[in-house]
Design an enzyme around this catalytic site. Sequence first.
Site, PDB file in Angstrom:
ATOM      1  N   ASN A 193       0.859  -1.139  -0.098  1.00 52.32           N
ATOM      2  CA  ASN A 193       0.067   0.177  -0.067  1.00 52.32           C
ATOM      3  C   ASN A 193       0.768   1.218  -0.082  1.00 52.32           C
ATOM      4  O   ASN A 193       1.983   1.353   1.014  1.00 52.32           O
ATOM      5  CB  ASN A 193      -0.806   0.068   1.215  1.00 52.32           C
ATOM      6  CG  ASN A 193      -1.586  -1.066   1.558  1.00 52.32           C
ATOM      7  OD1 ASN A 193      -2.122  -1.645   0.259  1.00 52.32           O
ATOM      8  ND2 ASN A 193      -2.136  -1.681   2.457  1.00 52.32           N
ATOM      9  N   HIS A 204       7.586   4.711   5.843  1.00 55.60           N
ATOM     10  CA  HIS A 204       8.720   4.293   5.460  1.00 55.60           C
ATOM     11  C   HIS A 204       8.206   3.224   4.252  1.00 55.60           C
ATOM     12  O   HIS A 204       7.507   2.672   4.331  1.00 55.60           O
ATOM     13  CB  HIS A 204       9.211   3.513   6.642  1.00 55.60           C
ATOM     14  CG  HIS A 204      10.659   3.031   6.425  1.00 55.60           C
ATOM     15  ND1 HIS A 204      11.828   3.734   6.841  1.00 55.60           N
ATOM     16  CD2 HIS A 204      11.355   1.984   5.639  1.00 55.60           C
ATOM     17  CE1 HIS A 204      12.966   3.073   6.818  1.00 55.60           C
ATOM     18  NE2 HIS A 204      12.412   2.134   5.819  1.00 55.60           N
ATOM     19  N   HIS A 206       7.704   0.070   2.357  1.00 58.63           N
ATOM     20  CA  HIS A 206       7.339  -1.276   3.058  1.00 58.63           C
ATOM     21  C   HIS A 206       6.272  -1.870   2.297  1.00 58.63           C
ATOM     22  O   HIS A 206       5.315  -1.151   1.800  1.00 58.63           O
ATOM     23  CB  HIS A 206       7.207  -1.199   4.554  1.00 58.63           C
ATOM     24  CG  HIS A 206       5.924  -0.683   5.100  1.00 58.63           C
ATOM     25  ND1 HIS A 206       5.642   0.357   4.863  1.00 58.63           N
ATOM     26  CD2 HIS A 206       4.926  -1.317   5.405  1.00 58.63           C
ATOM     27  CE1 HIS A 206       4.240   0.741   5.502  1.00 58.63           C
ATOM     28  NE2 HIS A 206       3.963  -0.449   5.538  1.00 58.63           N
ATOM     29  N   GLN A 208       3.623  -5.708   2.679  1.00 59.38           N
ATOM     30  CA  GLN A 208       3.096  -6.654   3.572  1.00 59.38           C
ATOM     31  C   GLN A 208       2.860  -7.964   2.962  1.00 59.38           C
ATOM     32  O   GLN A 208       2.743  -8.074   1.499  1.00 59.38           O
ATOM     33  CB  GLN A 208       1.994  -6.254   4.308  1.00 59.38           C
ATOM     34  CG  GLN A 208       2.059  -4.879   5.134  1.00 59.38           C
ATOM     35  CD  GLN A 208       0.814  -4.413   5.813  1.00 59.38           C
ATOM     36  OE1 GLN A 208       0.278  -5.262   6.724  1.00 59.38           O
ATOM     37  NE2 GLN A 208       0.198  -3.445   5.043  1.00 59.38           N
TER      38      GLN A 208
END
Length: 381
Positions: A193, A204, A206, A208
């Site tokens: 996302n 930051h 990233h 998932q």
Amino acid sequence: MTMHEPSTHVVRKTSTTLADGRELLYFDDSEPWVSGEKTRDLVDTRPLPASESLSQMRLDVLTGDWVVIAAQRMDRTFLPPPDASPLAPSRSGRPPTEIPAADYDVVVFENRFPSLAQSAAAQHLPSHVDGEELWPLAAGTGRCEVVCFASDPDASFASLDLHRVRTIVDVWADRTEALSALPGVRQVVCFENRGREIGVTLTHPHGQIYAYPYLPQRTDAMIRQSRLHRDRTGRSLLSDVLDTELRSGRRIVVDTEYWVAYVPAAARWPVEVHLAPRRAVPDLAALSTAERDALAGVYRALLRAVDDFFEGVDEVPYIAAWHQAPVGADRDLGRLHLQLFSMMRSPGRMKFLAGSESAMGAWINDTTPEAIADRFREVLA
């Protein structure tokens, strides 16, 4: 250890345990770490209580969908300042973070506020809500992981060099294989996302990874449609979709030796593109070295194209989700593909899911798939 598939791209994986018992994995692609000349800091000094999950799942009998109840996520970290990000490295003079090392290449760790977790199985739950047979109840088992793409808080996936993107492809494959082996897991989904507009709580860079104990709604629908298609034609639905898009050519935006990107004929979002390998494979772990090498460049190019889609917008919010075949039953009906989309319909304007979409599930797109494809081809040229 190096990744299991022989490749000129070498990644060293190091496992450790955080103070509350959650697993953390370093994936190093740079020296002196990748050769093992130096090793990562494996000690988490924070005084954390043992990790536990109270997640549960309740069946919505009106739709047949499982709904995860994860009340522990209500207090998760929300948009901290850059110097307090839990995804930053732990550096001198600052509070320790989720990552003990002072720097890192790529890191994966179990989410501190998971929707699904193996520890949820320790709950003593009844089989039904309020003892009523109409409402099945189950523990929210599974696993939720965070993938930190870079230690630089100002980076984005699209800004990473190809060496790092190639590492992340291997990380996705590694985690897909590992999580698929957990008991009860039915599907592993890697996703990112990006953008506050869609509810991102940590800026930051990233992504998932979710390991679901059931087939999520979209997957369940695709498997159902794939089964009907196979019963009717004897062929794979997802393979036929790719072949038909290639035969038409109207919505193809990338056509390479190993990968094809296209805007689906019934695209739902104002910006949407799908990416699929030419070879029918179930998941990221099944990709060959050559397919992984090619994916790094194609995927980064698509992310950059999304950022260039609207004039005057530097960072377009998006969701990038890898759809992978189910684990176990119906695996032969799935096929790996990426769904990359944005809710932005014009500069500064978002598509909000109001009555028709949210209440009724009746989708309305404000543009045409052909216009979306034309714009993608323009910015990719």
